[in-house]
Scaffold this active site. Structure first.
Site, PDB file in Angstrom:
ATOM      1  N   HIS A  67     -15.758   5.742   7.744  1.00 15.15           N
ATOM      2  CA  HIS A  67     -15.226   5.572   6.392  1.00 15.15           C
ATOM      3  C   HIS A  67     -16.262   4.880   5.516  1.00 15.15           C
ATOM      4  CE1 HIS A  67     -14.649   1.328   7.308  1.00 15.15           C
ATOM      5  NE2 HIS A  67     -14.038   1.680   8.430  1.00 15.15           N
TER       6      HIS A  67
HETATM    7  P1  TYD Z   1     -10.575   0.145  10.281  1.00 14.65           P
HETATM    8  O1  TYD Z   1     -11.282  -0.714   9.279  1.00 14.65           O
HETATM    9  O2  TYD Z   1     -10.343   1.571   9.956  1.00 14.65           O
HETATM   10  O3  TYD Z   1     -11.326   0.034  11.682  1.00 14.65           O
HETATM   11  P2  TYD Z   1     -12.787   0.486  12.140  1.00 14.65           P
HETATM   12  O4  TYD Z   1     -13.639   0.655  10.934  1.00 14.65           O
HETATM   13  O5  TYD Z   1     -13.236  -0.633  13.007  1.00 14.65           O
HETATM   14  O6  TYD Z   1     -12.672   1.730  12.951  1.00 14.65           O
HETATM   15  O7  TYD Z   1      -9.182  -0.569  10.644  1.00 14.65           O
HETATM   16  C1  TYD Z   1      -8.330  -0.034  11.623  1.00 14.65           C
HETATM   17  C2  TYD Z   1      -6.928  -0.515  11.316  1.00 14.65           C
HETATM   18  O8  TYD Z   1      -6.858  -1.925  11.515  1.00 14.65           O
HETATM   19  C3  TYD Z   1      -6.505  -0.269   9.872  1.00 14.65           C
HETATM   20  O9  TYD Z   1      -5.823   0.932   9.739  1.00 14.65           O
HETATM   21  C4  TYD Z   1      -5.626  -1.463   9.580  1.00 14.65           C
HETATM   22  C5  TYD Z   1      -6.089  -2.538  10.515  1.00 14.65           C
HETATM   23  N1  TYD Z   1      -6.870  -3.608   9.849  1.00 14.65           N
HETATM   24  C6  TYD Z   1      -6.203  -4.657   9.261  1.00 14.65           C
HETATM   25  O10 TYD Z   1      -4.957  -4.730   9.244  1.00 14.65           O
HETATM   26  N2  TYD Z   1      -6.919  -5.659   8.670  1.00 14.65           N
HETATM   27  C7  TYD Z   1      -8.279  -5.659   8.669  1.00 14.65           C
HETATM   28  O11 TYD Z   1      -8.914  -6.606   8.132  1.00 14.65           O
HETATM   29  C8  TYD Z   1      -8.966  -4.557   9.278  1.00 14.65           C
HETATM   30  C9  TYD Z   1     -10.463  -4.497   9.291  1.00 14.65           C
HETATM   31  C10 TYD Z   1      -8.236  -3.553   9.856  1.00 14.65           C
END
Ligand code: TYD
Length: 148
Positions: A67
């Site tokens: 993303h």
């Molecule tokens: P995401 O940032 O998409 O993870 P990555 O980039 O590590 O693959 O986050 C995954 C899920 O975690 C997102 O849908 C919601 C939750 N989340 C939170 O609730 N708070 C946060 O600060 C983060 C980073 C994620």
């Protein structure tokens, strides 16, 4: 005013490139009994840290990220172990191998990122400029390319 802000974000987002990312040496306080690395607000770079989160227990072969963010800036640190961060601005890609707890990768807004190659037991520590906001994410690569 809101329109102006949106224009500013769009401008910032579309202009950022992978060459705006850099590795910052956080330094370390060394001692025969081990090391300490310190991060103080405003101490290392252009933004104040509002949120810290950790990524851990990533199964072998899994990747994270996939993303971009409209506004969010981050420092990414391999607090333990190692992994690879690939940033992409739609034209160029850069790959950063992180394996030192005293080295932070600064990621500017408007870049697609993938994290992979996590070593067993690795911990990815992220210092972020904003609280969690799902509307700040761009999760569709085609949309990202269109915006860029
Ligand atoms: P995401 O940032 O998409 O993870 P990555 O980039 O590590 O693959 O986050 C995954 C899920 O975690 C997102 O849908 C919601 C939750 N989340 C939170 O609730 N708070 C946060 O600060 C983060 C980073 C994620």
């Amino acid at each position: 005013m809101i329109l102006k802000n949106l224009e500013n974000y769009a401008m910032k987002l579309s202009k950022s490139t992978v060459f705006d990312c850099s590795i910052i040496d956080l330094g370390k306080v060394e001692n025969r009994a081990g090391n300490i690395t310190v991060v103080e607000n405003n101490g290392i770079g252009p933004f104040k840290v509002k949120r810290i989160y950790f990524l851990y227990d990533v199964p072998g072969g899994e990747s994270r990220g996939g993303h971009a963010h409209y506004e969010l800036e981050q420092y990414i640190i391999a607090a333990s172990g190692s992994f690879v961060v690939i940033v992409d601005d739609g034209v160029n890609k850069r790959s950063f191998y992180l394996n030192r707890p005293n080295m932070a990768l600064h990621i500017v807004p408007g870049l697609w990122r993938e994290l992979d190659g996590f070593s067993a037991g690795s911990i990815c520590m992220v210092l972020a400029s904003q609280e969690y906001l799902e509307t700040d994410y761009i999760r569709d690569y085609k949309k990202f390319i269109t915006i860029k």
